[in-house]
Design a protein around this motif. Structure first.
Motif, PDB file in Angstrom:
ATOM      1  N   GLU A  20      -2.549   6.071   2.740  1.00 39.00           N
ATOM      2  CA  GLU A  20      -3.639   6.279   1.788  1.00 39.00           C
ATOM      3  C   GLU A  20      -4.758   5.281   2.038  1.00 39.00           C
ATOM      4  OE1 GLU A  20      -2.618   6.504  -2.322  1.00 39.00           O
ATOM      5  OE2 GLU A  20      -1.426   8.316  -2.041  1.00 39.00           O
ATOM      6  N   GLU A  21      -4.536   4.358   2.963  1.00 39.59           N
ATOM      7  CA  GLU A  21      -5.527   3.338   3.300  1.00 39.59           C
ATOM      8  C   GLU A  21      -5.733   3.346   4.811  1.00 39.59           C
ATOM      9  OE1 GLU A  21      -7.112   1.372   1.103  1.00 39.59           O
ATOM     10  OE2 GLU A  21      -5.947   2.035  -0.628  1.00 39.59           O
ATOM     11  N   SER A  22      -6.888   2.892   5.228  1.00 39.09           N
ATOM     12  CA  SER A  22      -7.180   2.709   6.651  1.00 39.09           C
ATOM     13  C   SER A  22      -7.418   1.227   6.897  1.00 39.09           C
ATOM     14  CB  SER A  22      -8.421   3.510   7.050  1.00 39.09           C
ATOM     15  OG  SER A  22      -8.169   4.883   6.969  1.00 39.09           O
ATOM     16  N   TYR A  45       0.851  -1.192   0.000  1.00 36.79           N
ATOM     17  CA  TYR A  45       0.000   0.000   0.000  1.00 36.79           C
ATOM     18  C   TYR A  45       0.883   1.237   0.000  1.00 36.79           C
ATOM     19  CZ  TYR A  45      -3.743  -3.062   1.758  1.00 36.79           C
ATOM     20  OH  TYR A  45      -4.676  -4.058   1.922  1.00 36.79           O
TER      21      TYR A  45
END
Length: 163
Positions: free
Chosen positions: A151-153, A147
């Motif tokens: 930018e991701e959870s 990733y």
């Protein structure tokens, strides 16, 4: 053979501990477990966390993001996820690849990642060397994913080695 037996004993110990009231309640979506000589905390609450927040939460607990340094640890973490019914989750690790680098390291220890458990068609972000990459994983989807950091959870595991 001895290593296999030690691993199986650790798994049995872990299963007994996880299901005999020694762990925190799963209702709050944070669980604490002891496995393979380390203490683990897993947060699979909703909403999920950006990686920087996961790092911060681990540090507040006196821990660090998970470093999956052996096949045994990978198998034990997968087993915990399956037994506790969170196989659908995606989880951060401490593995990072800095912008411009070709090397993955465990951010928590500085050690190079040498044993990968990539999902099919992974890694996919290798072409982008201008941003920091992080590794997360999903048991349901079969392994590790790369990733762009933050930018991701995702959910996360923290760990603390016994001293």
């Amino acid at each position: 053979m001895i290593a296999k037996n030690v691993f199986l004993v650790a798994i049995v110990f872990f299963l007994m501990e996880s299901h005999c009231g020694e762990s925190a309640s799963l209702n709050n979506k944070v669980d604490y477990s002891y496995l393979l000589g380390e203490n683990y905390m897993v947060d699979y609450s909703n909403p999920y966390n950006m990686r920087s927040e996961a790092v911060r939460q681990c540090e507040l607990a006196g821990m660090h993001l998970l470093s999956i340094e052996t096949d045994g640890e990978w198998e034990a973490v997968k087993l915990w996820i399956l037994i506790n019914g969170v196989y659908w989750g995606n989880f951060w690790t401490s593995a990072v690849k800095e912008a411009g680098s070709t090397r993955w390291v465990w951010e928590s220890s500085g050690e190079e990642v040498t044993n990968f458990h990539w999902s099919k068609s992974q890694p996919t972000l290798g072409f982008s060397d201008t941003v920091k990459h992080c590794i997360g994983f999903s048991v349901e989807l079969g392994g590790w994913y790369d990733y762009v950091c933050n930018e991701e959870s995702l959910s996360y595991f923290c760990e603390k080695e016994e001293s």
